[in-house]
Design an enzyme around this catalytic site. Structure first.
Site: not given
Length: 325
Positions: A185, A162
């Site tokens: 991600d 992230d």
């Protein structure tokens, strides 16, 4: 009579735009850890900027490592934070999602872990590194954006899971010639963002993007002329998985390394996402560009379709914003 004259003088002064404070002007502020600037911390320079400035204000940051957890608040705009050297001007912090909060003892959670959070509009970053250097103990955001019309030029965003959270639907972000690295991600959220000429480095086998584009938003993430490379232990990576059902991600004119899996995309273990997710590619090259082997629910654009996808079209709001000029 004297009181009237004094009142008139004050009114005249205010109408000529007289600055009430020392820093209420477009002059550049200089930050340096070694004490050679006006400020030693970036936060101190942000604090003296006037709310809702209608002029461009530069905060010039000299080389050094600044351990700061920063917020550019919603009442600030037209600020540029410019580093002296992208690799040697570093803003860093080390929060992660599983750190216990001091107010209630509960885990911090992803969205409080940022090193830099930008709430204001019309903010520019140049030649600077934003880093979350936490160990891999949970999600750890380097850049968290909420403002609109944000520009990032020749910046480095360093983290693990992230790294970049584009946190507000409907906001527009432009990344030019940036370096972004992470594990899982590491580019995620609902904003509309254009990445031009960026280098994207995966550090482990995982996912590059996790867009959560709203259904009514025509564009999400567009990567153009970017280079996807592998570092660390990365050998098998997906271009993306949908954090929300209508995720939009496009890679076009990009060089995709051999670490990109032949199927390209993953449905986040939910076949229903295949009916709505908008995953697109056009004219990519490299060992990871294998259009004939992509999942059937992704789409290869035609040349005619691709020519319609420009920054002007993606960012269109009829407000004249032109970050790529």
């Amino acid at each position: 009579m004297k009181k009237l004259l004094l009142l008139l003088a004050i009114m005249a002064t205010s109408q000529t735009g007289f600055s009430a404070g020392k820093y209420d002007n477009p002059d550049t502020l200089v930050v340096a850890r070694d004490g050679t600037g006006e400020f030693r911390n970036i936060d101190d320079a942000i604090e003296v900027c006037r709310a809702f400035m209608d002029y461009h204000k530069v905060i010039y940051v000299k080389k050094g490592t600044y351990k700061e957890k920063l917020i550019i608040p919603s009442w600030l705009q037209n600020i540029e934070i410019c580093g002296e050297d992208a690799e040697k001007t570093i803003i860093t912090f080390d929060d992660h999602a599983n750190i216990k909060r001091t107010d209630n003892g509960k885990p911090m959670g992803t969205f409080r872990t940022y090193t830099l959070k930008i709430e204001g509009n019309a903010i520019t970053l140049k030649n600077i590194t934003i880093e979350n250097n936490s160990a891999r103990l949970g999600q750890a955001v380097a850049l968290h954006t909420e403002g609109d019309r944000l520009v990032f030029i020749n910046c480095r965003f360093v983290g693990h899971q992230d790294t970049i959270y584009t946190g507000t639907a409907g906001t527009r972000l432009y990344f030019k010639d940036c370096y972004i690295c992470g594990t899982t991600d590491f580019i995620f959220g609902p904003s509309t963002a254009w990445f031009e000429g960026c280098t994207i480095e995966s550090l482990v086998n995982s996912y590059v993007t996790a867009a959560s584009t709203p259904q009514d938003q025509p564009f999400g993430y567009v990567f153009n002329n970017c280079r996807l490379i592998a570092g660390g232990t990365a050998e098998q990576c997906y271009l993306g998985r949908p954090w929300r059902p209508y995720a939009y991600t496009l890679f076009m004119n990009c060089e995709l390394g051999e670490h990109i899996r032949s199927e390209g995309w993953e449905n986040w273990r939910n076949p229903e996402n295949e009916k709505t997710t908008r995953y697109l590619e056009y004219n990519n090259r490299g060992a990871g560009a294998q259009p004939q082997q992509r999942v059937a629910w992704s789409h290869q654009l035609t040349k005619k379709e691709a020519t319609k996808i420009t920054p002007q079209a993606v960012f269109n709001r009829n407000d004249g914003w032109n970050p790529w000029k």
